[in-house]
Design a protein around this motif. Sequence first.
Motif, PDB file in Angstrom:
ATOM      1  N   ALA A 103      13.096   2.587   8.578  1.00  0.00           N
ATOM      2  CA  ALA A 103      13.711   3.915   8.525  1.00  0.00           C
ATOM      3  C   ALA A 103      12.870   4.816   7.631  1.00  0.00           C
ATOM      4  CB  ALA A 103      15.127   3.806   7.973  1.00  0.00           C
ATOM      5  N   MET A 104      12.683   6.045   8.087  1.00  0.00           N
ATOM      6  CA  MET A 104      11.814   6.963   7.353  1.00  0.00           C
ATOM      7  C   MET A 104      12.424   7.501   6.065  1.00  0.00           C
ATOM      8  SD  MET A 104       8.818   7.236   8.676  1.00  0.00           S
ATOM      9  CE  MET A 104       8.948   5.454   8.725  1.00  0.00           C
ATOM     10  N   ASP A 105      13.710   7.212   5.822  1.00  0.00           N
ATOM     11  CA  ASP A 105      14.356   7.729   4.617  1.00  0.00           C
ATOM     12  C   ASP A 105      14.471   6.679   3.525  1.00  0.00           C
ATOM     13  OD1 ASP A 105      16.125   6.116   5.866  1.00  0.00           O
ATOM     14  OD2 ASP A 105      17.837   7.478   5.765  1.00  0.00           O
ATOM     15  N   SER A 106      13.694   5.578   3.640  1.00  0.00           N
ATOM     16  CA  SER A 106      13.750   4.534   2.622  1.00  0.00           C
ATOM     17  C   SER A 106      12.390   4.395   1.937  1.00  0.00           C
ATOM     18  CB  SER A 106      14.146   3.200   3.255  1.00  0.00           C
ATOM     19  OG  SER A 106      13.100   2.715   4.065  1.00  0.00           O
ATOM     20  N   PRO A 107      12.369   3.991   0.655  1.00  0.00           N
ATOM     21  CA  PRO A 107      11.092   3.818  -0.055  1.00  0.00           C
ATOM     22  C   PRO A 107      10.172   2.812   0.629  1.00  0.00           C
ATOM     23  CG  PRO A 107      12.947   3.719  -1.577  1.00  0.00           C
ATOM     24  CD  PRO A 107      13.519   3.719  -0.204  1.00  0.00           C
ATOM     25  N   GLU A 108      10.773   1.823   1.319  1.00  0.00           N
ATOM     26  CA  GLU A 108       9.960   0.785   1.967  1.00  0.00           C
ATOM     27  C   GLU A 108       9.175   1.304   3.168  1.00  0.00           C
ATOM     28  OE1 GLU A 108      12.650  -0.627  -0.676  1.00  0.00           O
ATOM     29  OE2 GLU A 108      13.298   0.283   1.195  1.00  0.00           O
ATOM     30  N   SER A 109       9.511   2.514   3.629  1.00  0.00           N
ATOM     31  CA  SER A 109       8.824   3.045   4.813  1.00  0.00           C
ATOM     32  C   SER A 109       7.432   3.575   4.508  1.00  0.00           C
ATOM     33  CB  SER A 109       9.657   4.167   5.439  1.00  0.00           C
ATOM     34  OG  SER A 109       9.767   5.270   4.541  1.00  0.00           O
ATOM     35  N   MET A 110       7.135   3.750   3.237  1.00  0.00           N
ATOM     36  CA  MET A 110       5.825   4.291   2.873  1.00  0.00           C
ATOM     37  C   MET A 110       4.711   3.363   3.338  1.00  0.00           C
ATOM     38  SD  MET A 110       6.414   6.083  -0.848  1.00  0.00           S
ATOM     39  CE  MET A 110       7.149   4.672  -1.649  1.00  0.00           C
ATOM     40  N   GLY A 111       3.693   3.945   3.929  1.00  0.00           N
ATOM     41  CA  GLY A 111       2.558   3.181   4.423  1.00  0.00           C
ATOM     42  C   GLY A 111       2.749   2.615   5.803  1.00  0.00           C
ATOM     43  N   MET A 112       3.886   2.903   6.447  1.00  0.00           N
ATOM     44  CA  MET A 112       4.177   2.320   7.752  1.00  0.00           C
ATOM     45  C   MET A 112       3.778   3.230   8.916  1.00  0.00           C
ATOM     46  SD  MET A 112       5.479  -0.712   7.327  1.00  0.00           S
ATOM     47  CE  MET A 112       6.232  -1.723   6.049  1.00  0.00           C
ATOM     48  N   LEU A 113       3.446   4.485   8.625  1.00  0.00           N
ATOM     49  CA  LEU A 113       3.030   5.384   9.705  1.00  0.00           C
ATOM     50  C   LEU A 113       1.533   5.236   9.980  1.00  0.00           C
ATOM     51  CD1 LEU A 113       5.125   8.577   8.929  1.00  0.00           C
ATOM     52  CD2 LEU A 113       5.574   6.806  10.613  1.00  0.00           C
ATOM     53  N   ALA A 114       1.027   6.037  10.903  1.00  0.00           N
ATOM     54  CA  ALA A 114      -0.340   5.841  11.395  1.00  0.00           C
ATOM     55  C   ALA A 114      -1.387   5.987  10.306  1.00  0.00           C
ATOM     56  CB  ALA A 114      -0.623   6.812  12.537  1.00  0.00           C
ATOM     57  N   ASP A 115      -1.149   6.890   9.330  1.00  0.00           N
ATOM     58  CA  ASP A 115      -2.158   7.050   8.271  1.00  0.00           C
ATOM     59  C   ASP A 115      -2.087   5.930   7.239  1.00  0.00           C
ATOM     60  OD1 ASP A 115       0.140   7.655   6.900  1.00  0.00           O
ATOM     61  OD2 ASP A 115      -0.360   9.750   6.522  1.00  0.00           O
ATOM     62  N   GLN A 116      -1.034   5.117   7.308  1.00  0.00           N
ATOM     63  CA  GLN A 116      -0.825   3.979   6.412  1.00  0.00           C
ATOM     64  C   GLN A 116      -1.031   4.381   4.958  1.00  0.00           C
ATOM     65  OE1 GLN A 116      -2.409   0.131   7.928  1.00  0.00           O
ATOM     66  NE2 GLN A 116      -3.011   1.322   9.710  1.00  0.00           N
ATOM     67  N   TRP A 117      -2.054   3.842   4.299  1.00  0.00           N
ATOM     68  CA  TRP A 117      -2.244   4.092   2.873  1.00  0.00           C
ATOM     69  C   TRP A 117      -3.361   5.108   2.622  1.00  0.00           C
ATOM     70  CZ3 TRP A 117       1.894   2.120   0.954  1.00  0.00           C
ATOM     71  CH2 TRP A 117       2.451   0.976   1.519  1.00  0.00           C
ATOM     72  N   GLN A 118      -3.702   5.877   3.666  1.00  0.00           N
ATOM     73  CA  GLN A 118      -4.839   6.802   3.557  1.00  0.00           C
ATOM     74  C   GLN A 118      -4.638   7.814   2.431  1.00  0.00           C
ATOM     75  OE1 GLN A 118      -5.838   8.726   7.233  1.00  0.00           O
ATOM     76  NE2 GLN A 118      -7.165  10.241   6.252  1.00  0.00           N
ATOM     77  N   VAL A 119      -3.436   8.379   2.308  1.00  0.00           N
ATOM     78  CA  VAL A 119      -3.173   9.405   1.293  1.00  0.00           C
ATOM     79  C   VAL A 119      -3.391   8.851  -0.108  1.00  0.00           C
ATOM     80  CG1 VAL A 119      -1.418  10.922   0.292  1.00  0.00           C
ATOM     81  CG2 VAL A 119      -1.588  10.658   2.781  1.00  0.00           C
ATOM     82  N   VAL A 120      -2.777   7.699  -0.391  1.00  0.00           N
ATOM     83  CA  VAL A 120      -2.897   7.141  -1.742  1.00  0.00           C
ATOM     84  C   VAL A 120      -4.318   6.633  -2.004  1.00  0.00           C
ATOM     85  CG1 VAL A 120      -2.143   4.781  -1.191  1.00  0.00           C
ATOM     86  CG2 VAL A 120      -1.707   5.709  -3.459  1.00  0.00           C
ATOM     87  N   GLU A 121      -5.002   6.150  -0.962  1.00  0.00           N
ATOM     88  CA  GLU A 121      -6.395   5.736  -1.122  1.00  0.00           C
ATOM     89  C   GLU A 121      -7.278   6.932  -1.490  1.00  0.00           C
ATOM     90  OE1 GLU A 121      -7.510   3.812   2.478  1.00  0.00           O
ATOM     91  OE2 GLU A 121      -6.256   2.056   2.118  1.00  0.00           O
ATOM     92  N   GLU A 122      -7.040   8.059  -0.842  1.00  0.00           N
ATOM     93  CA  GLU A 122      -7.806   9.273  -1.146  1.00  0.00           C
ATOM     94  C   GLU A 122      -7.508   9.757  -2.562  1.00  0.00           C
ATOM     95  OE1 GLU A 122      -6.707  11.945   1.942  1.00  0.00           O
ATOM     96  OE2 GLU A 122      -8.068  11.057   3.438  1.00  0.00           O
ATOM     97  N   MET A 123      -6.247   9.623  -2.979  1.00  0.00           N
ATOM     98  CA  MET A 123      -5.895  10.031  -4.339  1.00  0.00           C
ATOM     99  C   MET A 123      -6.567   9.125  -5.367  1.00  0.00           C
ATOM    100  SD  MET A 123      -1.830  10.878  -3.859  1.00  0.00           S
ATOM    101  CE  MET A 123      -1.604  11.203  -5.614  1.00  0.00           C
TER     102      MET A 123
END
Length: 514
Positions: free
Chosen positions: A172-192
């Motif tokens: 579910a997209m409204d839960s903390p566990e959903s982070m990293g599950m979409l197509a960009d996965q961990w791209q945002v945090v990797e870039e940060m």
Amino acid sequence: MIVIKKSVAVNVLLAVLFFYSCNQAQVIKKADNQKIEIEPKVLERLGDSVQFNLKVSLPNASIRKNELYAANLVFTYGNNRYKFNNSLMVSGDTLDPHAKIEVSGRFSMPFLAGMEKGALQLQSGITNGRQEIEDRAPEITLTQGIITTASLAQIGQYRGQQMIPVLGTHIAMDSPESMGMLADQWQVVEEMLAAYSNLPYTAKTPFLEVLKGPGDWSHKKWKMEGLPHFVELNREVFSWYETNYHTQFESKREGISDIQRSILARNIRQGTVSADTLSEQELAVAISKEPGWSEQEQLLRAMEEVYPSPFVYNNLGVVFLNQANRVTDTREKNQLLENALFAFNRSNAFFENPHAVYNLGLVFWLWGDKFSAYNNFYRSLALTRSDQLTKTYEAALGAVSIFNGDYSLAAIHLNKAESNPINLFNQGLANFLAKDYYNATIKFEESAIQNMSNGYPFYGLALVAARNGEMEKLYENLEKAVNRSDFLRNRAVADREFVLFHEQEKFKEILRKK
């Protein structure tokens, strides 16, 4: 003279036949004079098999050196017979003529539909040299029926309920566990992490390795807590990522209202517009609004084409899993489970996540492979630190442990699960099978209080009453159970737990009434 010789020959032949007949009768009597012990006395299904120990004792010196004793087993049910590959055997050549004769073995057979009404039979005989005595000892019925109470353990399988249970864990997209599950996965945090200049790349490398490894965000963060510089990176990178992830997700595409999104989603399902007409987040929202499994499948398949991700494949697998739980045709069910298996494996191919691993366990559960189900449930537990997910996985581990006959382990898992009607019933079942009837009664009653329309806790209370010989409580709770569930009504007819009551008129009357 010739007449005399013929007379002698006839007498010798008659003597041989008489001796053979006496010997044959003695051999049959020896085989018939056996003492047989079976443990347990009433067979019980544990997991997918039935196991028991058998010991046969024979009178001292009852088997001669040239004789071989053999006892063969067969389980008959309906028009079917299951023949055991192994048998009990002992040769007179190996025996001390003055010692007690005992032969024992452990036997196992797969549990098959209809066996709960069958009978275990033994036929024994003695081979005299190479010539087997044809008239064996009469076939003996050792025990009748199989107790299958452990199979009542529940993880949401469909058993004729009015409301078909929903299996599996959606991402579910409204839960903390959903982070990293979409197509960009961990791209945002990797870039940060890459952009953070206060640490050298070598110090940030272990964090990147954790991100690319198994587990959901709660598990990854737990792993990173043990790394040097975590406090600094958590303050400067990870906390910002957590705060802004859902804010970013909730931000709507400019000019797209709920109604417009719904119309576009319908057009995507019908194939009249491309899936990327909606953003990945908008498609995820649209899928969450669809009540039907077929509609969800259509949108997820469209989303797979443009935004393949762990989210898509896990949730598509959940759709197949629930479709499989709603069909009766075996071939169709197996195909849907194959589809679910493929989808969950695809989700894990991005990175091993607890949702897909747990859901794989449910596939194996519905296939009857309880060993693989337990392994996947246990693995999913190791891939998250989410309290809610942990409770779900502990509940599943408890149910499988009941089915496999490990009631103590089941109690440990279920004590960590959420106290809902299903888990409370499973706790009561584990206590009941461990012969702790006091605590079984408490848990069954708690389950009933939470959901009075569920027949299972009343059936559990009827089981306790049957074991305790409390007839009034048995009939009261059995009537409540069968009035709420035709599955339990049909089960009670052959349930060995009620064998002492099957011929009672009150028992029959309860099962007749609807």
